[in-house]
Design a protein around this motif. Structure first.
Motif, mmCIF file in Angstrom:
data_model
loop_
_atom_site.group_PDB
_atom_site.id
_atom_site.type_symbol
_atom_site.label_atom_id
_atom_site.label_comp_id
_atom_site.label_asym_id
_atom_site.label_seq_id
_atom_site.Cartn_x
_atom_site.Cartn_y
_atom_site.Cartn_z
ATOM 1 N N VAL A 85 0.798 -1.020 0.187
ATOM 2 C CA VAL A 85 -0.098 -0.501 -0.136
ATOM 3 C C VAL A 85 0.893 0.993 -0.092
ATOM 4 O O VAL A 85 2.260 1.154 0.826
ATOM 5 C CB VAL A 85 -1.117 -0.666 1.268
ATOM 6 N N VAL A 86 0.603 1.969 -1.028
ATOM 7 C CA VAL A 86 1.384 3.337 -0.905
ATOM 8 C C VAL A 86 0.402 4.782 -0.347
ATOM 9 O O VAL A 86 -0.521 4.478 -1.145
ATOM 10 C CB VAL A 86 1.630 4.074 -2.576
ATOM 11 N N ASN A 87 0.433 5.345 0.682
ATOM 12 C CA ASN A 87 0.126 6.001 1.968
ATOM 13 C C ASN A 87 0.212 7.375 0.572
ATOM 14 O O ASN A 87 0.953 7.746 -0.058
ATOM 15 C CB ASN A 87 0.639 6.713 2.630
ATOM 16 N N LYS A 88 -0.464 8.796 1.226
ATOM 17 C CA LYS A 88 -0.532 9.277 0.465
ATOM 18 C C LYS A 88 0.403 10.916 0.298
ATOM 19 O O LYS A 88 1.168 11.408 -0.456
ATOM 20 C CB LYS A 88 -1.945 10.411 0.889
ATOM 21 N N ASP A 89 0.964 10.277 1.338
ATOM 22 C CA ASP A 89 2.148 11.007 1.890
ATOM 23 C C ASP A 89 3.851 10.765 1.777
ATOM 24 O O ASP A 89 5.123 11.121 1.380
ATOM 25 C CB ASP A 89 3.249 11.342 3.768
ATOM 26 N N GLY A 90 3.540 9.941 0.664
ATOM 27 C CA GLY A 90 4.886 8.493 -0.264
ATOM 28 C C GLY A 90 5.415 7.694 0.747
ATOM 29 O O GLY A 90 6.536 7.068 0.062
ATOM 30 N N SER A 91 5.364 6.777 1.527
ATOM 31 C CA SER A 91 5.241 6.458 2.417
ATOM 32 C C SER A 91 4.563 5.165 1.834
ATOM 33 O O SER A 91 3.715 5.116 1.229
ATOM 34 C CB SER A 91 4.866 6.119 4.677
ATOM 35 N N PHE A 92 5.175 3.487 2.694
ATOM 36 C CA PHE A 92 4.495 2.893 1.473
ATOM 37 C C PHE A 92 4.298 1.194 2.976
ATOM 38 O O PHE A 92 5.060 2.122 4.021
ATOM 39 C CB PHE A 92 5.303 2.005 0.493
ATOM 40 N N LYS A 100 4.689 -7.395 9.178
ATOM 41 C CA LYS A 100 4.410 -5.638 9.053
ATOM 42 C C LYS A 100 5.423 -4.755 8.447
ATOM 43 O O LYS A 100 6.291 -4.289 9.678
ATOM 44 C CB LYS A 100 4.048 -5.085 9.266
ATOM 45 N N MET A 101 5.962 -4.063 7.359
ATOM 46 C CA MET A 101 7.182 -2.895 7.136
ATOM 47 C C MET A 101 6.280 -1.901 6.786
ATOM 48 O O MET A 101 6.381 -2.078 5.846
ATOM 49 C CB MET A 101 7.877 -3.877 6.416
ATOM 50 N N GLU A 102 6.664 -1.477 7.400
ATOM 51 C CA GLU A 102 6.834 0.184 6.342
ATOM 52 C C GLU A 102 8.174 1.252 6.198
ATOM 53 O O GLU A 102 8.853 1.212 7.363
ATOM 54 C CB GLU A 102 6.152 1.103 7.853
ATOM 55 N N GLY A 103 7.792 2.161 5.685
ATOM 56 C CA GLY A 103 9.012 2.938 5.524
ATOM 57 C C GLY A 103 8.789 4.501 4.572
ATOM 58 O O GLY A 103 7.427 4.562 4.252
ATOM 59 N N LYS A 104 9.697 4.825 4.366
ATOM 60 C CA LYS A 104 9.110 6.316 3.411
ATOM 61 C C LYS A 104 10.076 6.150 1.832
ATOM 62 O O LYS A 104 11.055 5.297 1.605
ATOM 63 C CB LYS A 104 9.898 7.210 3.995
ATOM 64 N N ALA A 105 9.561 6.174 0.539
ATOM 65 C CA ALA A 105 10.706 6.539 -0.492
ATOM 66 C C ALA A 105 11.539 6.434 -0.474
ATOM 67 O O ALA A 105 11.829 8.053 -0.622
ATOM 68 C CB ALA A 105 9.261 6.636 -1.887
ATOM 69 N N GLY A 106 12.450 6.629 -1.216
ATOM 70 C CA GLY A 106 13.980 7.413 -0.723
ATOM 71 C C GLY A 106 14.904 6.669 0.332
ATOM 72 O O GLY A 106 15.279 7.511 0.254
ATOM 73 N N SER A 107 13.897 6.024 1.530
ATOM 74 C CA SER A 107 14.416 6.087 2.423
ATOM 75 C C SER A 107 15.142 4.060 2.336
ATOM 76 O O SER A 107 14.198 3.614 2.537
ATOM 77 C CB SER A 107 14.062 6.542 3.985
ATOM 78 N N ASN A 108 16.400 4.670 3.312
ATOM 79 C CA ASN A 108 17.016 2.463 3.485
ATOM 80 C C ASN A 108 16.473 2.284 4.690
ATOM 81 O O ASN A 108 16.348 1.375 5.115
ATOM 82 C CB ASN A 108 18.208 2.832 3.617
ATOM 83 N N GLU A 109 15.725 3.228 5.854
ATOM 84 C CA GLU A 109 15.359 2.838 7.589
ATOM 85 C C GLU A 109 13.599 2.637 7.244
ATOM 86 O O GLU A 109 12.773 3.051 6.598
ATOM 87 C CB GLU A 109 14.653 3.812 7.725
ATOM 88 N N LEU A 110 13.289 1.137 7.894
ATOM 89 C CA LEU A 110 12.052 1.060 7.997
ATOM 90 C C LEU A 110 12.019 0.392 9.457
ATOM 91 O O LEU A 110 12.558 0.406 9.977
ATOM 92 C CB LEU A 110 12.364 -0.685 7.375
ATOM 93 N N GLN A 111 10.258 0.264 9.316
ATOM 94 C CA GLN A 111 10.072 0.210 10.605
ATOM 95 C C GLN A 111 9.134 -1.172 10.689
ATOM 96 O O GLN A 111 8.103 -1.399 9.935
ATOM 97 C CB GLN A 111 8.668 1.001 11.610
ATOM 98 N N VAL A 112 9.766 -2.132 11.429
ATOM 99 C CA VAL A 112 9.151 -3.799 11.281
ATOM 100 C C VAL A 112 9.215 -3.934 12.765
ATOM 101 O O VAL A 112 9.207 -4.225 13.355
ATOM 102 C CB VAL A 112 10.357 -4.455 10.762
ATOM 103 N N THR A 113 7.386 -4.526 11.726
ATOM 104 C CA THR A 113 6.582 -5.332 12.525
ATOM 105 C C THR A 113 6.019 -6.851 12.890
ATOM 106 O O THR A 113 6.069 -7.650 11.693
ATOM 107 C CB THR A 113 5.613 -4.758 13.424
#
Length: 139
Positions: A85-92, A100-113
């Motif tokens: 899923v791509v969110n409106k703010d550019g995060s996915f 579950k993995m969350e991150g922002k486009a162009g960033s190498n840092e992910l938040q993983v649950t």
């Protein structure tokens, strides 16, 4: 400070023995040698405690690395059912039944649950390939 509390909780017998030896030394030995022995015992306990906290940190790092490895393995196993899923703010967000993995486009840092634990990790080549596979599955 948490490491010292853990040291005290797990090695209380050693500390109790050191205190008993100190009491015996102080009551029996009447010379300046008494204080040399007292300081040597205290220094020994402190040095052992410092090494113990380093061991705790090493174990913690090992556990985090193992969780990351298991998360990547679980994600690759569940990738056929992954939702991207791509969110409106550019995060996915990439999610499966276990992860579950969350991150922002162009960033190498992910938040993983994973397994109820949330942690941050850097997206290496394997993780990026899994995210690309999830994108392809979403189309």
């Amino acid at each position: 400070m948490d490491q010292w509390m853990s040291f005290l909780q797990e090695r209380w017998i050693l500390i109790l023995a050191a205190v008993i030896v100190l009491i015996i030394v102080v009551s029996i030995v009447k010379t300046i040698m008494k204080w040399v022995i007292v300081f040597a015992i205290i220094a020994g306990v402190v040095i052992y405690g410092v090494q113990y906290t380093d061991t705790l940190k090493t174990v913690g790092t090992t556990v985090v690395n193992e969780i990351k490895t298991q998360a990547i393995k679980a994600l690759s196993d569940d990738m056929k059912d992954a939702k991207y899923v791509v969110n409106k703010d550019g995060s996915f967000e990439v999610s499966t039944k276990n992860l579950k993995m969350e991150g922002k486009a162009g960033s190498n840092e992910l938040q993983v649950t994973f397994l109820g634990q949330t942690f941050k990790m850097e997206a290496d080549a394997a993780v990026k390939a899994l995210i690309e596979q999830a994108k392809a599955n979403a189309k």
